[in-house]
Every structure is written in C-alpha cells, then in structure tokens.
Scaffold this active site. Sequence first.
Site, short mmCIF file in Angstrom:
data_model
loop_
_atom_site.label_atom_id
_atom_site.label_comp_id
_atom_site.label_asym_id
_atom_site.label_seq_id
_atom_site.Cartn_x
_atom_site.Cartn_y
_atom_site.Cartn_z
N GLN A 266 -67.30 44.52 7.52
CA GLN A 266 -66.84 44.99 8.71
C GLN A 266 -66.16 44.03 9.52
O GLN A 266 -65.83 44.02 10.81
CB GLN A 266 -67.56 45.83 9.57
CG GLN A 266 -68.22 46.91 8.93
CD GLN A 266 -67.28 47.95 8.69
OE1 GLN A 266 -66.00 48.01 9.14
NE2 GLN A 266 -67.38 49.02 7.76
N SER A 267 -65.79 42.69 8.63
CA SER A 267 -65.07 41.62 9.63
C SER A 267 -63.79 41.77 9.99
O SER A 267 -62.63 42.40 9.60
CB SER A 267 -65.05 40.50 8.36
OG SER A 267 -64.06 39.47 8.89
#
Length: 221
Positions: free
Chosen positions: A95-96
């Site tokens: 989920q960067s």
Amino acid sequence: MDSVTRKKQLQRYEPPEWVDGLKIVPKYKVQLANANTPIQRWYLPGIPDGVEVYIKRDDMLGCELTGNKARKLEFLLADAIHQGCTSVITCGGMQSNHCRATALAARQLGLHPHLLLRSPPNPGTDVFCGNALLNRLIGANIYLIPPTAELVPDIIPRMKQLATRLNNKGDKSYVVPTGGSTSIGLYGYIDGYNELLSQPRIPANLQLAAQLDSSPKLIRV
C-alpha cells in the site's frame, strides 16, 4: 506516447543561486504539482501568547500526487524522460503511497510503471483495495516480493535485474529507489523551500519536519 511527445513536457529548470555549490543540478523538471501551496495560520492548543503557527499546505499539491512525493517526482521523472527512458521501476510496500504516486505520474507522462511490492505469501484482499487497487487500475506492472526483503541485499538487485531485462527488450528503464530519495529527488525539497521564500507570509522562526529511517527530526532554519 512517443519520445518526442514525452520530451515536450520537459521544462528548463533554473536552480536558486544558493545551491550553486551542489555538484549535481538537474536541467529539467515536469509539471505534476499545483505550485504555490498556501501558508495558513493554525490555532493550536497550548501555543504560548504572542506565538503564531503557520503551516505550508503541501497536502494541497494534488489529490493523487500528494505531499513531497509530487515535488520529487517532478525532477525524477523529468530526468527519466531526458535520458530517453520509457519505463520507471520503483519499490515499496503493498500500500505504498510512493509507489502509487510514481505509477500515476508515470502514466500521466507516458511512461510505463513497474512496481516491486512487498507482500505476504497470501495477500488476500489487499491487492483489491487502496493504493494496490489504484496501481492495478492504471495497468502498472506489479511484481510481488517477500515481506522480509531488505533494500540493499534483496530489492536493489531485483530492480537492477528487471531493468536489464527491460533494456534488452528495448524498453530503457529508470530506477527510482524507495521514496525517491536521490540527489535528483532532493531538488523537490529545494524547489519547495525556494517557493516558500517567495511567498509573502514567511515565518520569522522557520522549522521543517523531516523523517529519516522512520525517525522524525525537527530542523530549525
């Protein structure tokens, strides 16, 4: 998008005089962010009498490319285009925010995004929500790597290997490390600080919040 069209997006960059001593100075940047973010006064509890707190709202740079990520990417992706690259490779968590911002900016500029994302063996629904979903929707090339992968011994060799494979196919690649923290990406901060100096409301005592290796720092200027 062909190379000629991509290069038309480049804007000549003129650095401020106070960075003349730096060895690496980018020639170009691209327009990704909404520049001149406002400086707003905040009325926070516990502030001593006679003290005013102002915050530069870089969260208003752009919805999909928020914060300092957009500023760095303006220089990093301009460098990629200037070098004739057609793909961008970067890495981060599933989920960067950095990976999502890089992928969206790359597509906006006609580049192909390649993301190495740390993922558990069975990611479940994580690949169908949040930033992972946005990456899939824009057609980013995603490569799942072990969650325990470390940057230097594991991830950087993988990125270099991928770059070599793409280069051999005629797809010249530009590798962006985690967070885009390079001597070129640095100019995103330089540009932001120079913008701050040009704005009418400049605090007398300027402090910058920074984060290095998950350790918050407060820098007084």
